[in-house]
Design an enzyme around this catalytic site. Structure first.
Site, short mmCIF file in Angstrom:
data_model
loop_
_atom_site.label_atom_id
_atom_site.label_comp_id
_atom_site.label_asym_id
_atom_site.label_seq_id
_atom_site.Cartn_x
_atom_site.Cartn_y
_atom_site.Cartn_z
N SER A 1 0.78 -1.25 -0.07
CA SER A 1 -0.26 -0.11 0.05
C SER A 1 0.83 1.20 0.08
O SER A 1 0.68 2.35 -0.56
CB SER A 1 -0.88 0.04 1.17
OG SER A 1 -1.88 -1.09 1.01
N GLY B 1 1.80 -10.02 -11.55
CA GLY B 1 1.20 -10.66 -12.56
C GLY B 1 1.64 -10.58 -14.05
O GLY B 1 2.10 -9.75 -14.52
N THR C 1 -7.60 -6.57 -1.04
CA THR C 1 -6.18 -6.07 -0.26
C THR C 1 -5.61 -5.47 -1.62
O THR C 1 -4.66 -5.06 -1.17
CB THR C 1 -5.59 -6.90 0.43
OG1 THR C 1 -5.54 -8.38 -0.23
CG2 THR C 1 -6.17 -7.04 1.89
N GLU D 1 -4.57 -3.24 -5.17
CA GLU D 1 -4.83 -2.13 -5.48
C GLU D 1 -5.26 -1.13 -4.59
O GLU D 1 -6.40 -0.25 -4.86
CB GLU D 1 -5.71 -2.18 -6.83
CG GLU D 1 -5.16 -3.03 -7.98
CD GLU D 1 -4.91 -2.66 -9.22
OE1 GLU D 1 -5.20 -1.50 -9.36
OE2 GLU D 1 -4.53 -3.17 -10.12
N ASP E 1 -5.23 -1.52 -0.26
CA ASP E 1 -5.93 -2.19 0.98
C ASP E 1 -7.46 -1.39 1.25
O ASP E 1 -7.23 -0.31 1.40
CB ASP E 1 -4.98 -2.32 2.13
CG ASP E 1 -5.56 -2.92 3.33
OD1 ASP E 1 -5.30 -4.09 3.50
OD2 ASP E 1 -6.47 -2.45 3.81
#
Lengths: 607, 607
Positions: free
Chosen positions: A199, A232, A470, A472, A474
């Protein structure tokens, strides 16, 4: 007797449901109606069709690009890659989640190439304007209804990697990368999160310096906590990545910037000085190859700095139009908003799917008879079962309109609306994804053991969508940010003695709404009353939050400490803001429907 | 500086945690203490050790059979079958959940055979008495901490199949089956649930008739909804099963009875007239081979009726000591209580594991600095993070004592205590498993993305333990049953004008407790006050529930309809009963600890 057509069945099911919803408000009599048991033929077959037009309802809910959605559904059910199965004369598609992680990843790639060849991604990056964006959202939603991994893998490539190039890059980057990205010739990932920083993006530890002798940037992971994590596409397929890194120029840190680095060559070999590892098996999204990346002084051309916000000249001078580092950092995060928009919307589709499954099940499954030797009772005829599912259904309608509103303000964004979009997207992302997890859990339990079978989807979706609370941003952090933004607006209004404008706070300019001392049933159902109490709650919490912060600061705490201490009020305020804003989108949507049965049925969910 | 020993590390961690708990109650000052960041060395290393003895605390929590537990932990870490990994000088074991369903099932069987050879299951069925049962519970808990599939697979075989033979069978069954079951020579399953009937066992549709010509029972699945479903062990390994079935004698249905049927021969081939299918991939428990069974007029010897409750003579006469079919049915369900006991207890161990992981993580992971260029703040130093995790920790302590109490009353059961055990086990099973799911979800989110990695356990346990809310009695159904039992007791007391006795309702014999009008901080922390308000809540809800039911019946509703309409009060009452009972076990456990630091620390969780 001929069997009813699927459309008739759907109509009747909707009618039964509408009856249950009406029953929720008025009935104190038992709504239980025992009927012959153990046949597994939905009882709504015996009911009259609903009084509203189902395709009008669908149009209202999906909101946009219906033909595009149907086209994509059609493409999926035509391909063996999507595992079509025929049941009851209809085709159903769903991934095989009992496959290994490796198999699921391979299937994700095959499906992407199929959709690519069908032209699904055309204009996703080379097109411009609200229509193109709305089509992209619609198609992405349909993809997500099929499989969250497929949607996330595509989201990383098109929205994060592609979006970063669009937003942070300039013409040279657009010309070089966007078409190849759209055509999936290069495969991008987005290396922002690190092991030590999620974050708190601003604290990332990857460091980039500039070598003016060679005209290159040098990207380095100085410690283990600086490794890029959860990226990813990194584990298997990505050829390139956006790297978020501290930029260090002449010994001075200029804060976080974004660079392009190649991580694999065209044969799939890892590039020199890059190290990649697999994040391994996860409780969901196993069709996405999340990986870890370390940079050992990786050299990239100077042109690979995405330079819409700041640049470095060939001789190594740092140049930025935005002098304030806070504003510069904010500019780098703004494009993440599209991620929150798609997450919020996909959470609603997940809730819709699980409720559709659980409610259908409750209209076929019976349990217990009320008197010996009498037929057993349909699950949805139990008042307790109605109470478990139908309020969630009504909320999901509300949140569906909220997601449509969010998409609309996003694609019509202007510099003036950016702040509202940031706050609303943060709030809706948190509330809609939490709602989805709660809905999935209740639907899973409402289906008993069947909710745990992977092929029945609901239980499996819990694992797939859990990440949404959580990633992109939290949810808890986002809600604190929402409250901070509201507080800042409140303080600015007080200080400058001007009215509230924006964020839906205009109701604070008026006097406090009156709550009637006698609450009648018709008062409770009036939209004016409902709006009033939601506004009242927001007003009250905002004033209390501001007072508490001010009091704590008066006691000598810094503003930051004070905010952390007041987390509970901040959280409540964030929810009050979101609920009021979501209710407003629901009321607006209902108001836009012309009088008739559809309006009445939508209104039932509001009551 | 030498690095501290693992025991020292644990001590210091516990001390930091105790400090946080104390902080929860008193602190209005910021408890945030920034310290050097990014090192991933737990800050408790710098704190003094706790003031209580850790092994005393462990003894208090685990409650019994500590040596047996340690022996079993030792057996596991010595075997490659349990995937031992060394980290930080300690050995950790955990299954590989990225394996396919087939591989997980195979590993479960291998682990069972290893534990069998080590003597873990000795006396599980041939032994008698509270000590044997407590040892069995302890070992089963340890097995569950390793892997829920392993515990469930063993639970089905030893507790359900084996327990059914013990409880429903007579000497001929005990002699024939118990030793072979204990030695895993035969492998049993427990075919109660059908596709059409789960919680409502009484409505199952499998039918058994008697053929006096051959002296055999004939078991039949007359329709699709009568197929046995979710039967653990049926898909791959079980050789025998208990079959729950309606018994039809001379055209008269005598209700549900239990029979033994062989379903596989010694070579693993399915027996004639039996059909078996796999329930397929699930969101958890993939190491258990759940299956479906159809019986096509399967013939079994007359002696295979488990005849402790009722029997059929060779010439086909139905004989039962219990004439009332309701009581007869209840007798068949009573042994399921042991299932609820083990489920409740294992739910607490799952909560403990997830809290241990999430709290340790929160003592190493940092995020955001409060002022620029200052070290970032430990997650557990955030008041909001404390609020998320520490009340769950305190509740888990309470529930741990509740589970120990439940086990204790179960192993000391008498005919007189059966009713209490039935009600308390139903209540605790529901409350402890719901608490576990809530705890797992909060812990997962508190760990961010790391909570989703399968190897980090928390996220994965959500899938593994989700089943607990709906199997062996759906939690909502159990809570309704608890309230019904309380109502029956209330009505009996009123009618017979006698005092409350049992179920912990004795407080209703006294006058209503006074709640002080001025609530001081020391009042709030007094155990008398806490007990009073929990009793008050239970009293109030019970009286309101009884009044509402009575009012609805006066309006002409049947008792059954009235109960369904009052589901909300019933649910609240069930929770109030459970919370009061759980608090009592916590207070009793604390009272039994002699004065000293341990008592103080336990007391902190109570406040």
């Amino acid at each position: 007797m001929g069997s009813p057509s699927p459309a008739d069945q759907v109509s009747r099911r909707a009618q039964v449901l509408a009856g249950h919803l009406r029953g929720l408000q008025t009935s104190t009599e038992p709504s239980l109606s025992p009927s012959p048991c153990l046949q597994y033929s939905p009882p709504e077959l015996a009911s009259p069709p609903p009084d509203f037009n189902l395709s009008d309802m669908r149009k209202l809910m999906d909101g946009h690009n219906l033909q595009d959605r149907d086209w994509l559904f059609g493409l999926m059910i035509q391909s063996k890659l999507f595992n079509p199965r025929v049941a009851g004369g209809r085709v159903f598609v769903s991934p095989d989640y009992s496959q290994s992680m490796e198999q699921q990843r391979e299937m994700t790639m095959k499906r992407i190439h199929y959709l690519l060849d069908c032209g699904v991604f055309q204009e996703w990056l080379t097109g411009r304007g609200p229509e193109v964006e709305m089509r992209k959202f619609a198609l992405h939603e349909v993809i997500g209804m099929y499989d969250h991994s497929l949607a996330v893998k595509l989201g990383v490539h098109y929205f994060l990697w592609g979006g970063a190039i669009q937003f942070f890059g300039t013409k040279r980057h657009h010309d070089k990368w966007l078409r190849d990205t759209e055509n999936y010739v290069i495969k991008g990932c987005f290396a922002m999160t690190e092991l030590g920083h999620g974050s708190n993006v601003r604290g990332i530890e990857t460091v980039t310096t500039y070598d003016s002798k060679t005209g290159e940037f040098v990207i380095n992971s100085p410690c283990e906590s600086a490794q890029k994590y959860w990226i990813g596409g990194a584990a298997n397929h990505a050829t390139h990545t956006i790297v978020f890194s501290q930029l260090n120029i002449n010994g001075k840190s200029e804060g976080v910037h974004a660079f392009i680095a190649q991580i694999r060559d065209t044969d799939g070999n890892i590039c020199p000085n890059v190290r990649v590892a697999d994040c391994g098996h996860k409780i969901g999204l196993n069709g996405v190859d999340n990986g870890r990346i370390w940079f050992d002084n990786v050299r990239i051309p100077r042109e690979n700095l995405l330079n819409s916000v700041a640049d470095v000249s060939p001789d190594g001078q740092y140049l930025s139009a935005i002098k304030d580092p806070d504003q510069r950092f904010a500019a780098f995060l703004a494009p993440l908003t599209s991620g929150r928009v798609t997450i919020a919307s996909s959470a609603v589709y997940s809730s819709k799917m699980s409720l559709a499954i659980a409610i259908r099940y409750s209209l076929t499954r019976r349990a217990f008879s009320l008197t010996p030797n009498q037929p057993e009772v349909l699950l949805l005829d139990y008042p307790s079962h109605q109470r478990r599912l139908l309020p969630l259904l009504a909320k999901t309608y509300a949140m569906s309109f909220a997601a449509n509103y969010l998409k609309m303000i996003y694609v019509k964004r202007t510099p003036e609306s950016n702040k509202t979009i940031h706050v609303v997207s943060s709030a809706f992302k948190a509330i809609l994804t939490w709602h989805n997890m709660r809905t999935l859990q209740e639907c899973r339990e409402a289906c008993g053991g069947q909710g745990l079978k992977t092929e029945n989807r609901i239980g499996h979706m819990k694992g797939e969508y859990d990440v949404q609370s959580t990633f992109e941003g939290d949810n808890n952090v986002l809600m604190q940010q929402v409250s901070k933004a509201l507080l800042a607006e409140y303080i600015a209004v007080q200080k400058r003695n001007r009215p509230f404008k924006g964020l839906g706070l205009e109701h604070l300019n008026k006097s406090c709404p009156d709550v009637p001392s006698q609450l009648t049933s018709s008062t409770l159902r009036s939209s004016q009353f409902q709006t009033d109490i939601f506004c009242l709650r927001e007003r009250d919490l905002l004033i209390r939050f501001a007072a508490e912060i001010s009091q704590l600061q008066a006691q000598g705490l810094s503003r930051e400490y004070a905010l952390l201490q007041s987390y509970q009020l901040a959280e409540d305020l964030g929810r009050a803001f979101s609920d009021r804003a979501i209710l407003q989108t629901f009321l607006d949507a209902e108001a836009a429907v012309s009088s008739g049965p559809l309006k009445v049925n939508i209104g039932n969910f509001l009551l």
